[in-house]
Design an enzyme around this catalytic site. Sequence first.
Site, short mmCIF file in Angstrom:
data_model
loop_
_atom_site.label_atom_id
_atom_site.label_comp_id
_atom_site.label_asym_id
_atom_site.label_seq_id
_atom_site.Cartn_x
_atom_site.Cartn_y
_atom_site.Cartn_z
CD GLN A 160 -2.92 1.09 2.43
OE1 GLN A 160 -2.50 0.93 3.43
NE2 GLN A 160 -4.18 1.01 2.16
N PRO A 302 7.34 -0.24 8.37
CG PRO A 302 6.92 0.38 6.17
CD PRO A 302 7.36 -0.77 7.16
CE1 TYR A 303 2.13 3.60 6.42
CE2 TYR A 303 3.41 1.53 5.36
CZ TYR A 303 2.97 2.98 5.13
OH TYR A 303 3.02 3.80 4.03
N GLY A 305 0.33 -1.13 11.74
CA GLY A 305 -0.16 -2.34 11.33
C GLY A 305 -0.50 -2.14 9.89
CG MET A 306 -0.44 -3.45 5.47
SD MET A 306 -1.35 -1.81 4.83
CE MET A 306 -2.22 -2.78 3.37
CD GLU A 307 -5.22 -1.79 5.81
OE1 GLU A 307 -5.77 -0.94 4.85
OE2 GLU A 307 -4.44 -1.45 6.49
CG HIS A 331 -6.85 1.07 12.57
ND1 HIS A 331 -7.78 2.31 12.46
CD2 HIS A 331 -6.37 0.98 11.42
CE1 HIS A 331 -7.41 2.83 11.41
NE2 HIS A 331 -6.55 1.98 10.66
CD GLU A 332 -4.15 -2.08 10.78
OE1 GLU A 332 -4.61 -2.23 9.85
OE2 GLU A 332 -3.49 -0.97 11.36
CG HIS A 335 -8.29 -1.33 7.34
ND1 HIS A 335 -9.00 -0.34 6.72
CD2 HIS A 335 -7.34 -0.78 8.19
CE1 HIS A 335 -8.08 0.66 7.03
NE2 HIS A 335 -7.15 0.55 7.70
CD GLU A 354 -6.54 3.64 6.87
OE1 GLU A 354 -6.71 3.61 8.28
OE2 GLU A 354 -5.62 2.93 6.34
CG ASP A 412 3.58 6.62 0.19
OD1 ASP A 412 2.46 6.39 1.00
OD2 ASP A 412 4.31 5.68 0.04
CE1 TYR A 420 -4.78 5.18 9.55
CE2 TYR A 420 -4.33 7.19 8.39
CZ TYR A 420 -4.06 5.55 8.66
OH TYR A 420 -3.13 4.76 7.83
#
Length: 663
Positions: A160, A302-303, A305-307, A331-332, A335, A354, A412, A420
């Site tokens: 993403q 880098p995050y 979380g990623m869903e 949160h994830e 998603h 988001e 980005d 969010y």
Amino acid sequence: MITTSDPTTQSNYTSIASFHVDLYWILDWEKQLITGHAVNRLRAKADGVDKVVLDTSFLNISKVEVGGQQVDVRRILARMSNHSTDYILRCLAHEKFKLGEHHEVMGSSLTIPINTPLAKDEEVEVVVWYSTTPECTALQWLDKEQTAGKKFGYLFSQCQPIYARSIAPVQDSPSVKITYTSTVQSVLPVCMSAIRVSPPSNGPLHDGKTVGKDEVVYKYKQPTPIPPYLLAIAAGNLAYRAFDVPSGVNWTSGVWTEPELMERCFWEFSQDTSKFVSNAEKILIPYHWGVYDILVLPPSFPYGGMENACLTFLTPTLLSGDRALVDVIAHELTHSYFGNGVTQKDSSAFWLNEGWTTYFERVLAQVLHGPQARDFSFIIGAKALVDSLKGYESKPKYQRLVIEFDYGEDPDDAYSSIPYEKGANFLLYLERQLGGLDIFLKYAQDYVKTFDGKSIGTEEWKEHLYWYFKANGGDEKIAVLDAVDWDAWLYGEGLQLPVEMKYDTTLATQAYELATKWDKARDTDISKLTFKSADIEGWNTNQLIVFLEKLETLEPLPRAHVHALADTYGFNSSKNAEVGLRWFEVALISPAAPDFAQSAADWVVDPTSLKGRMKFCRPVFKVLYKVDSKLAIKTFEANKTAFHPIARRMIAKDLGVADAKSS
């Protein structure tokens, strides 16, 4: 030439769209490359389609096949080895296949002609043989020293918003939703954003073979259509442990991580994960993905979380030891409905992913912990929203919820807390205007039922909102919606929300009171300060966050008081990344900033706990740059390869160094 309505893809998905992809990969750990081929199955959306255009970025393409007809690029390149790159590209165009020039953001289009034009709804299969390259933006290959166990290497992806094209030739737009299968050969265990077919997740590690030595073939299937940015892979010395789930459900849940982290991860997340899933499906629709696993990655992820579908990627910075940060899982997981299920059609509608997810994550907090917990989350998010809005004062377009991106503009560059927090507050405002939580959740359920499996934009969301409340409230509800300042919420700029939002501050009271005491003590001689470590005894991570964020909003404390703050509560040596971030944001805007600059630099690149999460590394590098620009740049340059390519590129942009263009 623009062939699409999504400004971040060069594909022709509006004419012919992928609906399924088969991936056949070999992980080359020595060369740190993925080699193999991808099979795209596409369906024409109109008559007369005579080509397929896929997105690629830094892929080494060797052969293409359409309906059994092959184009071998290696043969062509060998024949032209003495010619320039431009000449080769021109000749490739005459060989029934063209790889376009590399665009800094969008990569290179791969145009594949179809000999016999397709009629509407006719299907075609395109096979591309390729390998990734060291410039691949989505992948980070870690040396064994960068892992918890320090025995084996590690690989993980982050696709993403638009980086799936760097691991596979696809139509890389969220408007294109695909099912996929994968067959991956590796000497280390492999996880993907899909349901594992073989070997079984709960079977012997690496199918009982020797990890790091023996090759095992891992097979996955994703039967639910997903946007390409949810393609994901991770590989390393990965173990699995199942969570308990309620009886009668049609899904399983568990955690993947390195064996050395398993006990900490299982303790942190086993209590709440299944609760989040079961409560979400009671409120919305049944969870239909089959699996909800989490993967705790090395610290360069880098995050937060990623869903990724079926497999949420998580940062190890969530291992706070008090379960205070598990809301990231909420949160994830959310998603699965907002983003993975109902998907933004392009980056202009990112807030639908988001904003809805942040809103509903906080609904789950209320269900599990009460209304005060929900409002406490909004209080914590308010500071991040203000910081993001201030960060874009010179680029106010990015302060909007709905951003009209130019063709080829990097999404980005607009990534922040705004979609969010501003999005969640907008939905909370609508909830309050339309009659409260119970009424709004019935609408949310219908929204998910209506658009699950589809990609939509803001206008489609708004049309459905009006339709629902016309059918479930009539003219009275329509009058409420007509009174909303839509332009201000969706397209407004500036540092304030269109409406002042009020929250229950009960859970923040202690933190606010302690911050006020420090503020009032600014003129008190250091020797007469009465603060002690017991002031925060028993506080969880979120209370410490609110305390430090409140201090940051006040006039900076004198230099000696900042040192006293650090000494009294041990903030400068805190192992909690959330606390460390807020501490350095306080210290580095104070008169004591030069005294703590080196500590901040060491903290962000600590090899034992690298702050690779962009939530941490980017703000600290930014504020450090204001205090000591040479130290900030020197620290980054010496450690940049430890960061994921996405984080590395964004930090470089923040600091104004040449690496901003390197990836």
